[in-house]
Design an enzyme around this catalytic site. Structure first.
Site, PDB file in Angstrom:
ATOM      1  N   SER B 322       0.833  -1.202   0.000  1.00  0.00           N
ATOM      2  CA  SER B 322       0.000   0.000   0.000  1.00  0.00           C
ATOM      3  C   SER B 322       0.869   1.253   0.000  1.00  0.00           C
ATOM      4  N   TRP B 356       4.703 -10.296  -5.794  1.00  0.00           N
ATOM      5  CA  TRP B 356       3.348 -10.448  -6.363  1.00  0.00           C
ATOM      6  C   TRP B 356       3.263  -9.921  -7.791  1.00  0.00           C
ATOM      7  N   SER B 394       3.281  10.019   4.828  1.00  0.00           N
ATOM      8  CA  SER B 394       3.563  11.048   5.820  1.00  0.00           C
ATOM      9  C   SER B 394       4.463  10.496   6.929  1.00  0.00           C
ATOM     10  N   ASP B 465      -4.270   5.464 -12.956  1.00  0.00           N
ATOM     11  CA  ASP B 465      -5.687   5.723 -13.226  1.00  0.00           C
ATOM     12  C   ASP B 465      -6.214   4.783 -14.297  1.00  0.00           C
ATOM     13  N   GLU B 467      -4.898   2.105 -15.235  1.00  0.00           N
ATOM     14  CA  GLU B 467      -4.790   0.742 -14.732  1.00  0.00           C
ATOM     15  C   GLU B 467      -6.038   0.357 -13.938  1.00  0.00           C
ATOM     16  N   ARG B 468      -6.435   1.257 -13.049  1.00  0.00           N
ATOM     17  CA  ARG B 468      -7.612   0.954 -12.231  1.00  0.00           C
ATOM     18  C   ARG B 468      -8.861   0.832 -13.097  1.00  0.00           C
ATOM     19  N   GLN B 583     -24.605 -19.015  -3.116  1.00  0.00           N
ATOM     20  CA  GLN B 583     -25.813 -19.244  -2.325  1.00  0.00           C
ATOM     21  C   GLN B 583     -26.965 -19.744  -3.200  1.00  0.00           C
ATOM     22  N   ALA B 610      -3.820  -3.746  -7.334  1.00  0.00           N
ATOM     23  CA  ALA B 610      -3.969  -2.376  -7.835  1.00  0.00           C
ATOM     24  C   ALA B 610      -4.497  -1.432  -6.751  1.00  0.00           C
ATOM     25  N   THR B 612      -5.553  -1.580  -2.403  1.00  0.00           N
ATOM     26  CA  THR B 612      -6.631  -2.247  -1.665  1.00  0.00           C
ATOM     27  C   THR B 612      -7.844  -1.321  -1.578  1.00  0.00           C
TER      28      THR B 612
HETATM   29  C1  LIG Z   1     -19.968 -29.507   2.140  1.00  0.00           C
HETATM   30  C2  LIG Z   1     -21.356 -30.013   2.287  1.00  0.00           C
HETATM   31  C3  LIG Z   1     -21.635 -30.993   3.193  1.00  0.00           C
HETATM   32  C4  LIG Z   1     -22.927 -31.518   3.304  1.00  0.00           C
HETATM   33  N1  LIG Z   1     -23.139 -32.517   4.173  1.00  0.00           N
HETATM   34  C5  LIG Z   1     -24.348 -33.118   4.231  1.00  0.00           C
HETATM   35  C6  LIG Z   1     -24.578 -34.237   5.060  1.00  0.00           C
HETATM   36  O1  LIG Z   1     -23.681 -34.675   5.763  1.00  0.00           O
HETATM   37  N2  LIG Z   1     -25.786 -34.819   5.049  1.00  0.00           N
HETATM   38  C7  LIG Z   1     -26.804 -34.355   4.286  1.00  0.00           C
HETATM   39  O2  LIG Z   1     -27.872 -34.920   4.319  1.00  0.00           O
HETATM   40  N3  LIG Z   1     -26.629 -33.270   3.466  1.00  0.00           N
HETATM   41  C8  LIG Z   1     -25.418 -32.652   3.423  1.00  0.00           C
HETATM   42  N4  LIG Z   1     -25.228 -31.552   2.584  1.00  0.00           N
HETATM   43  C9  LIG Z   1     -26.324 -31.077   1.758  1.00  0.00           C
HETATM   44  C10 LIG Z   1     -26.937 -29.747   2.292  1.00  0.00           C
HETATM   45  O3  LIG Z   1     -27.755 -29.981   3.395  1.00  0.00           O
HETATM   46  C11 LIG Z   1     -27.736 -29.121   1.131  1.00  0.00           C
HETATM   47  O4  LIG Z   1     -26.793 -28.716   0.179  1.00  0.00           O
HETATM   48  C12 LIG Z   1     -28.563 -27.959   1.604  1.00  0.00           C
HETATM   49  O5  LIG Z   1     -29.659 -28.397   2.344  1.00  0.00           O
HETATM   50  C13 LIG Z   1     -29.078 -27.132   0.438  1.00  0.00           C
HETATM   51  O6  LIG Z   1     -29.766 -27.930  -0.475  1.00  0.00           O
HETATM   52  P1  LIG Z   1     -29.421 -27.881  -1.995  1.00  0.00           P
HETATM   53  O7  LIG Z   1     -27.991 -27.923  -2.167  1.00  0.00           O
HETATM   54  O8  LIG Z   1     -30.238 -28.892  -2.674  1.00  0.00           O
HETATM   55  O9  LIG Z   1     -29.870 -26.433  -2.433  1.00  0.00           O
HETATM   56  P2  LIG Z   1     -31.292 -26.048  -3.010  1.00  0.00           P
HETATM   57  O10 LIG Z   1     -32.340 -26.547  -2.159  1.00  0.00           O
HETATM   58  O11 LIG Z   1     -31.320 -26.372  -4.443  1.00  0.00           O
HETATM   59  O12 LIG Z   1     -31.236 -24.490  -2.837  1.00  0.00           O
HETATM   60  C14 LIG Z   1     -30.694 -23.628  -3.821  1.00  0.00           C
HETATM   61  C15 LIG Z   1     -31.048 -22.225  -3.436  1.00  0.00           C
HETATM   62  O13 LIG Z   1     -32.452 -22.057  -3.469  1.00  0.00           O
HETATM   63  C16 LIG Z   1     -32.909 -21.535  -2.245  1.00  0.00           C
HETATM   64  N5  LIG Z   1     -34.249 -22.033  -1.980  1.00  0.00           N
HETATM   65  C17 LIG Z   1     -34.667 -23.310  -2.017  1.00  0.00           C
HETATM   66  N6  LIG Z   1     -35.960 -23.352  -1.723  1.00  0.00           N
HETATM   67  C18 LIG Z   1     -36.379 -22.085  -1.476  1.00  0.00           C
HETATM   68  C19 LIG Z   1     -37.621 -21.477  -1.148  1.00  0.00           C
HETATM   69  N7  LIG Z   1     -38.730 -22.180  -0.985  1.00  0.00           N
HETATM   70  N8  LIG Z   1     -37.656 -20.134  -0.992  1.00  0.00           N
HETATM   71  C20 LIG Z   1     -36.548 -19.411  -1.178  1.00  0.00           C
HETATM   72  N9  LIG Z   1     -35.360 -19.931  -1.492  1.00  0.00           N
HETATM   73  C21 LIG Z   1     -35.278 -21.254  -1.656  1.00  0.00           C
HETATM   74  C22 LIG Z   1     -31.889 -21.989  -1.237  1.00  0.00           C
HETATM   75  O14 LIG Z   1     -31.901 -21.161  -0.101  1.00  0.00           O
HETATM   76  C23 LIG Z   1     -30.620 -21.876  -2.028  1.00  0.00           C
HETATM   77  O15 LIG Z   1     -30.152 -20.570  -1.998  1.00  0.00           O
HETATM   78  C24 LIG Z   1     -23.971 -31.016   2.494  1.00  0.00           C
HETATM   79  C25 LIG Z   1     -23.690 -29.991   1.597  1.00  0.00           C
HETATM   80  C26 LIG Z   1     -22.400 -29.498   1.491  1.00  0.00           C
HETATM   81  C27 LIG Z   1     -22.131 -28.413   0.493  1.00  0.00           C
HETATM   82  C1  LIG Z   2      -2.690 -11.748  -7.481  1.00  0.00           C
HETATM   83  C2  LIG Z   2      -1.942 -10.483  -7.290  1.00  0.00           C
HETATM   84  C3  LIG Z   2      -1.343  -9.882  -8.379  1.00  0.00           C
HETATM   85  C4  LIG Z   2      -0.594  -8.727  -8.203  1.00  0.00           C
HETATM   86  N1  LIG Z   2       0.027  -8.200  -9.292  1.00  0.00           N
HETATM   87  C5  LIG Z   2       0.867  -7.160  -9.117  1.00  0.00           C
HETATM   88  C6  LIG Z   2       1.616  -6.672 -10.208  1.00  0.00           C
HETATM   89  O1  LIG Z   2       1.499  -7.159 -11.336  1.00  0.00           O
HETATM   90  N2  LIG Z   2       2.488  -5.672 -10.004  1.00  0.00           N
HETATM   91  C7  LIG Z   2       2.648  -5.118  -8.776  1.00  0.00           C
HETATM   92  O2  LIG Z   2       3.454  -4.220  -8.638  1.00  0.00           O
HETATM   93  N3  LIG Z   2       1.941  -5.543  -7.712  1.00  0.00           N
HETATM   94  C8  LIG Z   2       1.063  -6.564  -7.853  1.00  0.00           C
HETATM   95  N4  LIG Z   2       0.353  -7.038  -6.776  1.00  0.00           N
HETATM   96  C9  LIG Z   2       0.575  -6.449  -5.484  1.00  0.00           C
HETATM   97  C10 LIG Z   2      -0.587  -5.587  -4.991  1.00  0.00           C
HETATM   98  O3  LIG Z   2      -0.582  -4.368  -5.659  1.00  0.00           O
HETATM   99  C11 LIG Z   2      -0.444  -5.415  -3.479  1.00  0.00           C
HETATM  100  O4  LIG Z   2      -0.690  -6.667  -2.904  1.00  0.00           O
HETATM  101  C12 LIG Z   2      -1.387  -4.389  -2.958  1.00  0.00           C
HETATM  102  O5  LIG Z   2      -0.982  -3.121  -3.346  1.00  0.00           O
HETATM  103  C13 LIG Z   2      -1.512  -4.461  -1.447  1.00  0.00           C
HETATM  104  O6  LIG Z   2      -0.258  -4.385  -0.841  1.00  0.00           O
HETATM  105  P1  LIG Z   2       0.166  -5.406   0.322  1.00  0.00           P
HETATM  106  O7  LIG Z   2      -0.128  -6.762  -0.184  1.00  0.00           O
HETATM  107  O8  LIG Z   2       1.556  -5.131   0.723  1.00  0.00           O
HETATM  108  O9  LIG Z   2      -0.799  -5.123   1.497  1.00  0.00           O
HETATM  109  P2  LIG Z   2      -0.529  -4.157   2.731  1.00  0.00           P
HETATM  110  O10 LIG Z   2      -0.126  -2.845   2.247  1.00  0.00           O
HETATM  111  O11 LIG Z   2       0.349  -4.853   3.704  1.00  0.00           O
HETATM  112  O12 LIG Z   2      -1.985  -4.032   3.342  1.00  0.00           O
HETATM  113  C14 LIG Z   2      -2.527  -4.927   4.338  1.00  0.00           C
HETATM  114  C15 LIG Z   2      -3.844  -4.356   4.816  1.00  0.00           C
HETATM  115  O13 LIG Z   2      -3.628  -3.097   5.451  1.00  0.00           O
HETATM  116  C16 LIG Z   2      -4.437  -2.118   4.866  1.00  0.00           C
HETATM  117  N5  LIG Z   2      -3.751  -0.816   4.912  1.00  0.00           N
HETATM  118  C17 LIG Z   2      -2.503  -0.527   4.513  1.00  0.00           C
HETATM  119  N6  LIG Z   2      -2.251   0.763   4.699  1.00  0.00           N
HETATM  120  C18 LIG Z   2      -3.360   1.314   5.218  1.00  0.00           C
HETATM  121  C19 LIG Z   2      -3.735   2.619   5.650  1.00  0.00           C
HETATM  122  N7  LIG Z   2      -2.900   3.659   5.560  1.00  0.00           N
HETATM  123  N8  LIG Z   2      -4.975   2.805   6.151  1.00  0.00           N
HETATM  124  C20 LIG Z   2      -5.839   1.788   6.243  1.00  0.00           C
HETATM  125  N9  LIG Z   2      -5.544   0.542   5.866  1.00  0.00           N
HETATM  126  C21 LIG Z   2      -4.318   0.304   5.360  1.00  0.00           C
HETATM  127  C22 LIG Z   2      -4.680  -2.583   3.473  1.00  0.00           C
HETATM  128  O14 LIG Z   2      -5.829  -2.011   2.937  1.00  0.00           O
HETATM  129  C23 LIG Z   2      -4.803  -4.070   3.673  1.00  0.00           C
HETATM  130  O15 LIG Z   2      -6.108  -4.372   4.059  1.00  0.00           O
HETATM  131  C24 LIG Z   2      -0.442  -8.164  -6.924  1.00  0.00           C
HETATM  132  C25 LIG Z   2      -1.069  -8.755  -5.843  1.00  0.00           C
HETATM  133  C26 LIG Z   2      -1.799  -9.896  -6.005  1.00  0.00           C
HETATM  134  C27 LIG Z   2      -2.427 -10.528  -4.806  1.00  0.00           C
END
Ligand SMILES: Cc1cc2nc3c(=O)[nH]c(=O)nc-3n(C[C@H](O)[C@H](O)[C@H](O)COP(=O)(O)OP(=O)(O)OC[C@H]3O[C@@H](n4cnc5c(N)ncnc54)[C@H](O)[C@@H]3O)c2cc1C
Ligand SMILES: Cc1cc2nc3c(=O)[nH]c(=O)nc-3n(C[C@H](O)[C@H](O)[C@H](O)COP(=O)(O)OP(=O)(O)OC[C@H]3O[C@@H](n4cnc5c(N)ncnc54)[C@H](O)[C@@H]3O)c2cc1C
Lengths: 273, 632
Positions: B322, B356, B394, B465, B467-468, B583, B610, B612
Site C-alpha cells: 500500500s 506479487w 507522511s 488511473d 490501470e484501475r 448461495q 492495484a 486495496t
Molecule cells: C460440504 C457439504 C456438506 C454436506 N453434508 C451433508 C450431510 O452430511 N448430510 C446431508 O444430508 N446433506 C449434506 N449436505 C447437503 C446440504 O444440506 C444441502 O446442500 C442444503 O440443504 C441445500 O440444499 P441444496 O444444495 O439442494 O440447495 P437447493 O435446495 O437447491 O437451494 C438452492 C437455493 O435455493 C434456495 N431455496 C430453495 N428453496 C427455497 C424457497 N422455498 N424459498 C426461497 N429460497 C429457496 C436456497 O436457499 C438456495 O439458496 C452437504 C452440503 C455441502 C455443500
Molecule cells: C494476485 C496479485 C497480483 C498482483 N500483481 C501485481 C503486479 O502485477 N504488479 C505489482 O506491482 N503488484 C502486484 N500485486 C501487489 C498488490 O498491488 C499489493 O498486494 C497491494 O498493493 C496491497 O499491498 P500489500 O499486499 O503489501 O498489502 P498491505 O499494504 O500490507 O496491506 C494490508 C492491509 O492493510 C491495509 N492498509 C494498509 N495501509 C493502510 C492505511 N494507511 N490505512 C488503512 N488501511 C491500510 C490494506 O488495505 C490491507 O487491508 C499483486 C497482488 C496480487 C495478490
C-alpha cells in the site's frame, strides 16, 4: 493461355444463432424470432472460409474476386460484414424489405424460399459474371437443403453438394471435390462453372480478428432490390404447424449385456444371431 | 437424433468391449440409414456401478446436441472404415483419474468405407479442435443441466512437474455456462457507448473467448498454469493485446472503452486470463506507450502486440504494498560498465526484489520502479500529488522523499543476476502467474530508463488511473459470469415442486446481482467514455513527465477519484455477487464442479490488487475533501 480464374460468389444467410433456444409461437405458426440474436448460418461460414482458402492456395491472380451475397432484410448487412471480415472482397445485399413475402396465416413477413433465393442468386451471377458459387449445404433454420441444387439447375452448371474437400486442378478449369454421401465419400471432378455446397468437415472457419473487423468496415456493400434483379418473391409452401420436438423418453436400466442384446433384437435394431 | 444411452444402461462392467462397440455401431447405423443427411447419432453405454461410460456420436449436429452430452465426445462417422471409440473411465469422487482406451473396431463386412475422420463435439459448440490425448468425463444422474465435468486430467497429473505432453492439462474442454452471445444488463450501454462498431468488437472478442478460453477456465485454475503457448499469440492475432496501442506499433489505436470491453469479455471467460491480459496490455504496454522513447516503443511494443512476448509491471515489494512509494527498497545506482565490444557504457545497477508480480514468471518485458538515492540528495521533490496516493507516506521524514526511476527491461538480456523466484500459490486467479522477481545487481544500460531518471513517481502515478479503470472491467466480467451460471440454474433447479427461480427470495438475489452488474457497467463505461472523449479533445494524454500534476493533464487528473471509485465499487460488488451465486446454487455452489467457488476466489483479488479497497477509499475521500470548500 493464362490459367483459368475463379470468380467466386458466396451466398450467406442470416439465421437465428445456433446457440439460441428458440420458442414456438403460441399459435404454432412458427418460431418466435423477435429480438433473437442472429448470425451467419454456420454452413455459410464454411463456404466463406472455403472461398478464402481457395484464394490463399491459388493466389489472387487465379481468384481475383470473392463476393458475398445475402438475400434478406437490411439486417443482413451485419452478416455480410462478418463475411467481409473473414476475407471476402465486397458484398451485395439483395434487400427484400421492400418486397416482403407475406403469409396471410402467420401475418408476418417470411423469408424468401429456396427457389426464389436460387433465382435471385442466378440473376446476380449474370451481373457479376461469377463462375464459381459457394453455398452452405443447408441453413440451420429451415434445413431445406435446396438452394444449391436449384441454383445449379437454373444455371445448368455442374454441382457438388455436401462437400468435405475442394481442390482446384492446376492450370485447368477443373475442380476435384469429395462429397459426403451415405455410402461414403464420393469423389467428383467438376468443370467450371460450378455450384458447390459445403458440409461440416470441409474446414474450420477462422475466427474474426479485430484488425480484420476494422478493415471490413472500409469494404463496400452494394444494395440491390429483388426487382433490380427481376425476381418476384412468392410463397410456394405453407407452414401448417410447428411443434417442439418430443420430450426425452424414460430411462430403462438393464442389468446385463445379454439383456441389452435381447432388447435390441426385440426392437429390431439388431439382427438375431 | 437418437440418444440411446439413456434408454438402455446396464449394471455390469463392459467386458467384451469390441463386441459391444460393434453392436452399438450397428444399431446406430441401422437408425442412421433412415435419417436425413446431417442427422446425428449418439449412443452411450453407461456403467453406473463403476462410473464408466461409453458415448458414441456420429454426424454431429450442433443444434441438437443432447443436453446430457456435456462432456466432449469422440465422434465417429458412418463413413469410417472402422470406428474409433474412446472409452473414458472416471473414478468416482476424488482424484478424477482418467484413463482412456482407444479401440478400433472393424465395421461389419460390406460396409467398409474409404476413409476415417474423427472430431470432437461438445454441446453448444460447432467446431472443436481435435483432441488427441486423454480426457475424463463424468456424468451425474442429476436432472440439472450444468453437469459436472472434470476438465483436466486431475490434480495429480496436473501438478506433477514432469507433465509428459505439453498440453495434457489443456486438451479437455470443460463446459461453458453461457452461449457466447449474450450479456445481461446490456441495456445500460445501448444508448451510450455501445455503437455498432463497439458491439461488433465485443461480439468478436466474446465469440473468441467463449470458444477458446471459457472451456478451459476450470483447467487453468486447477493446474495453476498460464496457457502461454495455447493462448497468447492467439490473443495477439485476435488483436486484443494491442487494442489501445498505436497502429504504428502493431496495435489498433482504440481507447479505454474498447480496452474495458475486451477486459470484461476475457474475464467473463476466465478471470485469470483477464488479469494477465490487464497486466500485459495495460500495466506494461500502456506505460511503455505513454512514457517510452520512440526507440523503446519500436523495439518492445510490436512483439507485445503480437503476443510473442509477455509483459509485466513490477512495483510492489514485500515491504512496500500500500505504501509503495514510501517504503520501496529496490534501488538503482548509476554504474559504468565495459561491454563485450570493449566500449564503456553508462547505465544502472538495480538491486532488490519485487513481490506479487503478475505475469512475472513468463515476462519478456518488465516495467520496474526503483529508488534512485543518488538523485535524491540533489533536489527537493517536485511531486506533491504523489503523496496523495500513498496514505502513509507522511510517516517518512519529509526531507527524504524518495526519488524513483522507472525502467523497462528485456528479461532475456538481463543475465543470471535477474531471477524469477518462487511462483506463488494463490487462493484465486490461478493460472495468472504471479511471482517474486529478484534483481541482484542487475546492470542495464541508460536506454532502459522509462521516462526520465528521477521522475519515476510521475510515471507510476500517471499509469495508475488507467490501470484501475481497465482492471475494473475484470470484476464486471466476473459478475456477468455469475449471472451466466445462476440464471439457467434457478430455472432448472426445482425444490418444493417449482423452479427455485420462482421463489421471491431467490428473485431478490437475482435482482441484487443484476442491479450490481448494471450499476457497475454503467459506471465503468461512463467514466471510460468520458476519459476517452477528453483525451481526444486534449490530443495529448501525457504531458512531459516533469509536469506538476502527477504526470497527468489537469483535466484528466480529476478522473483519479473516479477511476478509483469504479474499481472500488466493482471489486466489492463482484465479491458479493459471487457469494450470492454460490448461495443460489446451494450445495452445488459450494463444490468445485461448478464455477461459482472459483469466481469468488478470483473476485476477491480485485479488492487487493492495484491498491486495496482501503487505500482506494482513502484516496477518494482525500481527493473530495481537498477539492471541497467550506460553505460560508
Ligand atoms: C460440504 C457439504 C456438506 C454436506 N453434508 C451433508 C450431510 O452430511 N448430510 C446431508 O444430508 N446433506 C449434506 N449436505 C447437503 C446440504 O444440506 C444441502 O446442500 C442444503 O440443504 C441445500 O440444499 P441444496 O444444495 O439442494 O440447495 P437447493 O435446495 O437447491 O437451494 C438452492 C437455493 O435455493 C434456495 N431455496 C430453495 N428453496 C427455497 C424457497 N422455498 N424459498 C426461497 N429460497 C429457496 C436456497 O436457499 C438456495 O439458496 C452437504 C452440503 C455441502 C455443500
Ligand atoms: C494476485 C496479485 C497480483 C498482483 N500483481 C501485481 C503486479 O502485477 N504488479 C505489482 O506491482 N503488484 C502486484 N500485486 C501487489 C498488490 O498491488 C499489493 O498486494 C497491494 O498493493 C496491497 O499491498 P500489500 O499486499 O503489501 O498489502 P498491505 O499494504 O500490507 O496491506 C494490508 C492491509 O492493510 C491495509 N492498509 C494498509 N495501509 C493502510 C492505511 N494507511 N490505512 C488503512 N488501511 C491500510 C490494506 O488495505 C490491507 O487491508 C499483486 C497482488 C496480487 C495478490
Amino acid at each position: 493461355m493464362p490459367p483459368p480464374c475463379f470468380r467466386v460468389l458466396v451466398g450467406v444467410k442470416r439465421v437465428v444463432d445456433y446457440a439460441v433456444k428458440v420458442r414456438i409461437t403460441p399459435d404454432h405458426s412458427g418460431v418466435d424470432t423477435a429480438n433473437l440474436k442472429t448470425s451467419m448460418n454456420p454452413f455459410c461460414e464454411l463456404a466463406v472460409e472455403a472461398a478464402v482458402q481457395l484464394r490463399e492456395r491459388l493466389g489472387p491472380e487465379r481468384v481475383p474476386e470473392i463476393v458475398a451475397a445475402s438475400v434478406g432484410p437490411t439486417a443482413c448487412q451485419e452478416t455480410l460484414r462478418t463475411a467481409l471480415a473473414m476475407g471476402v472482397d465486397r458484398a451485395v445485399l439483395v434487400n427484400t424489405d421492400a418486397a416482403p413475402v407475406s403469409d396471410s396465416k402467420a401475418g408476418s413477413a417470411l423469408q424468401p424460399e429456396p427457389l426464389d433465393v436460387a433465382r435471385t442468386l442466378a440473376a446476380l451471377q449474370s451481373r457479376l459474371q461469377s463462375n464459381l458459387i459457394l453455398l452452405g449445404k443447408q441453413a440451420i433454420d429451415d434445413d431445406s437443403n435446396q438452394t444449391g441444387q436449384l441454383l445449379a439447375g437454373i444455371l445448368n452448371w455442374s454441382q457438388g453438394t455436401f462437400l468435405s474437400k475442394i481442390e482446384a486442378e492446376k492450370e485447368q478449369d477443373l475442380l476435384q471435390v469429395d462429397r459426403e454421401v451415405d455410402e461414403g465419400i464420393e469423389r467428383l471432378r467438376l468443370r467450371l462453372p460450378s455450384v458447390l455446397t459445403c458440409d461440416l468437415r470441409l474446414n474450420k472457419p477462422r475466427y474474426i480478428t479485430l484488425p480484420n473487423l476494422m478493415r471490413a468496415k472500409t469494404k463496400p456493400i452494394e444494395t440491390l432490390s429483388t426487382s433490380d434483379l427481376g425476381v418476384a418473391l412468392r410463397t410456394y409452401w405453407q407452414i401448417v404447424r410447428v411443434d417442439e420436438p418430443p420430450a426425452r423418453r424414460q430411462v430403462t436400466m438393464l442389468k446385463t449385456v445379454d439383456e441389452l442384446v435381447a432388447k435390441l433384437q426385440q426392437l429390431g435394431v439388431l439382427d438375431r444371431a | 437424433m437418437l440418444w440411446l444411452g439413456r434408454a438402455f444402461g446396464f449394471r455390469e462392467a463392459p467386458k467384451h468391449s469390441d463386441v459391444l462397440s460393434r453392436l452399438w455401431w450397428r444399431c446406430c447405423y441401422h437408425h442412421a440409414r433412415k435419417w436425413y443427411p446431417g442427422d446425428c447419432v449418439c449412443g452411450c453405454i453407461a456403467d453406473h456401478r463403476t462410473g464408466s461410460e461409453w458415448r458414441f456420436e456420429s454426424r454431429e449436429r450442433y443444434t441438437e446436441v443432447c443436453p446430457d452430452a456435456r462432456t466432449p465426445l469422440r465422434v465417429f462417422s458412418r463413413q469410417h472404415g472402422y470406428c474409433t471409440v474412446e472409452h473414458a473411465l472416471k473414478r468416482e469422487q476424488v482424484g478424477a483419474v482418467a484413463s482412456v482406451t482407444r479401440l478400433e473396431v472393424p465395421l461389419p463386412s460390406g460396409l467398409q468405407r474409404n476413409r476415417e475422420r474423427t472430431g470432437v463435439l461438445s454441446p453448444g459448440k460447432r467446431f472443436r479442435r481435435e483432441v488427441s490425448s486423454s480426457s475424463s468425463s463424468s456424468s451425474s444422474s442429476s436432472s440439472l443441466p450444468p453437469q459436472s465435468t472434470v476438465a483436466s486430467a486431475g490434480p495429480a497429473s496436473a501438478h506433477s512437474a514432469s507433465a509428459p505432453s505439453t498440453s495434457a492439462w489443456w486438451t479437455a474442454p470443460g463446459p461453458t455456462y453461457y452461449d457466447g452471445r449474450h450479456t445481461h444488463a446490456d441495456e445500460v450501454l445501448l444508448g451510450t457507448v455501445l455503437d455498432s462498431d463497439r458491439s461488433g468488437l465485443r461480439n468478436t472478442v466474446r465469440a473468441f473467448a467463449h470458444e477458446y478460453i471459457a472451456p478451459y477456465a476450470a483447467a487453468i485454475d486447477e493446474a495453476n498454469r498460464f496457457p502461454r503457448e495455447q493462448l497468447w499469440t492467439e490473443l495477439g492475432n485476435l488483436g486484443v493485446l494491442g487494442v489501445a496501442t498505436a497502429n504504428a506499433y502493431g496495435g489498433l489505436g482504440l481507447g479505454l472503452v474498447e480496452h474495458c470491453l475486451v477486459m470484461e469479455e476475457l474475464s467473463r471467460a476466465s478471470p485469470s486470463i483477464g488479469l494477465s491480459y490487464g497486466a500485459h496490455s495495460n500495466l506494461c504496454m500502456m506505460q511503455i506507450e505513454r512514457h517510452g522513447s520512440a526507440a523503446q516503443k519500436e523495439r518492445l511494443l510490436p512483439p507485445l502486440c503480437s503476443g510473442v512476448w509477455v509483459g509485466a509491471l513490477a512495483m510492489s515489494e514485500t515491504g512496500a504494498g500500500s505504501d509503495v512509494l514510501g517504503s520501496m527498497r529496490t534501488s538503482a545506482y548509476q554504474r559504468k560498465r565495459t561491454t563485450a565490444a570493449g566500449e564503456l557504457r553508462s547505465g544502472w545497477s538495480i538491486r532488490g526484489t519485487k513481490m506479487w508480480i503478475t505475469n512475472g514468471p513468463d515476462a519478456d518485458v518488465v516495467v520496474v520502479y526503483a529508488r534512485t538515492p543518488e538523485l535524491e540528495s540533489h533536489s527537493a521533490s517536485t511531486s506533491t500529488l504523489a503523496a496523495v496516493e500513498s496514505a502513509s507516506s507522511s510517516s517518512l521524514p519529509k526531507q527524504s522523499k524518495p526519488k524513483l526511476t522507472a525502467f523497462v527491461l528485456e528479461t532475456a538480456q538481463l543475465g543470471p543476476r535477474y531471477r524469477v523466484a518462487q511462483k506463488l500459490d494463490k487462493l484465486g486467479m490461478r493460472g495468472s502467474n504471479t511471482c517474486e522477481l529478484v534483481f541482484d545487481d542487475v546492470w542495464v544500460p541508460d536506454d532502459a530508463v522509462l521516462g526520465e531518471p528521477g521522475l519515476g513517481t510521475t510515471v507510476l502515478m500517471a499509469g495508475l488511473d488507467a490501470e484501475r479503470l481497465v482492471l475494473s472491467a475484470g470484476p464486471l466480467g466476473i459478475m456477468q459470469a455469475c449471472l451466466d451460471v445462476v440464471l439457467p440454474y434457478v430455472r432448472e433447479r426445482q425444490q418444493f415442486g417449482s423452479p427455485i427461480g420462482t421463489f421471491p427470495l431467490m428473485q431478490a438475489k437475482l435482482a441484487d446481482m443484476y442491479g450490481a452488474l448494471a450499476a457497475s457497467r454503467a459506471h465503468t463505461f461512463g467514466v471510460a467514455a468520458s476519459v476517452d472523449k477528453l483525451t481526444r479533445q486534449i490530443g495529448e494524454p501525457t504531458p512531459p513527465a516533469s509536469s506538476k500534476h502527477g504526470g497527468l493533464n489537469p483535466q484528466l487528473r480529476r478522473f483519479r477519484k473516479d477511476c478509483a471509485s469504479v474499481i472500488l465499487q466493482n471489486a466489492e460488488r463482484a465479491t458479493q455477487c459471487a457469494l450470492q451465486a454460490i448461495q443460489a446454487l446451494g450445495g452445488n455452489g459450494y463444490i468445485s464442479d461448478y464455477p461459482t467457488g472459483r469466481l469468488l476466489r478470483d473476485a476477491k483479488l480485485y479488492e487487493i490488487g492495484a491498491g486495496t479497497s482501503e487505500i482506494r477509499r482513502i484516496l477518494i475521500g482525500r481527493e473530495l475533501y481537498e477539492a471541497s470548500h467550506a460553505t460560508k
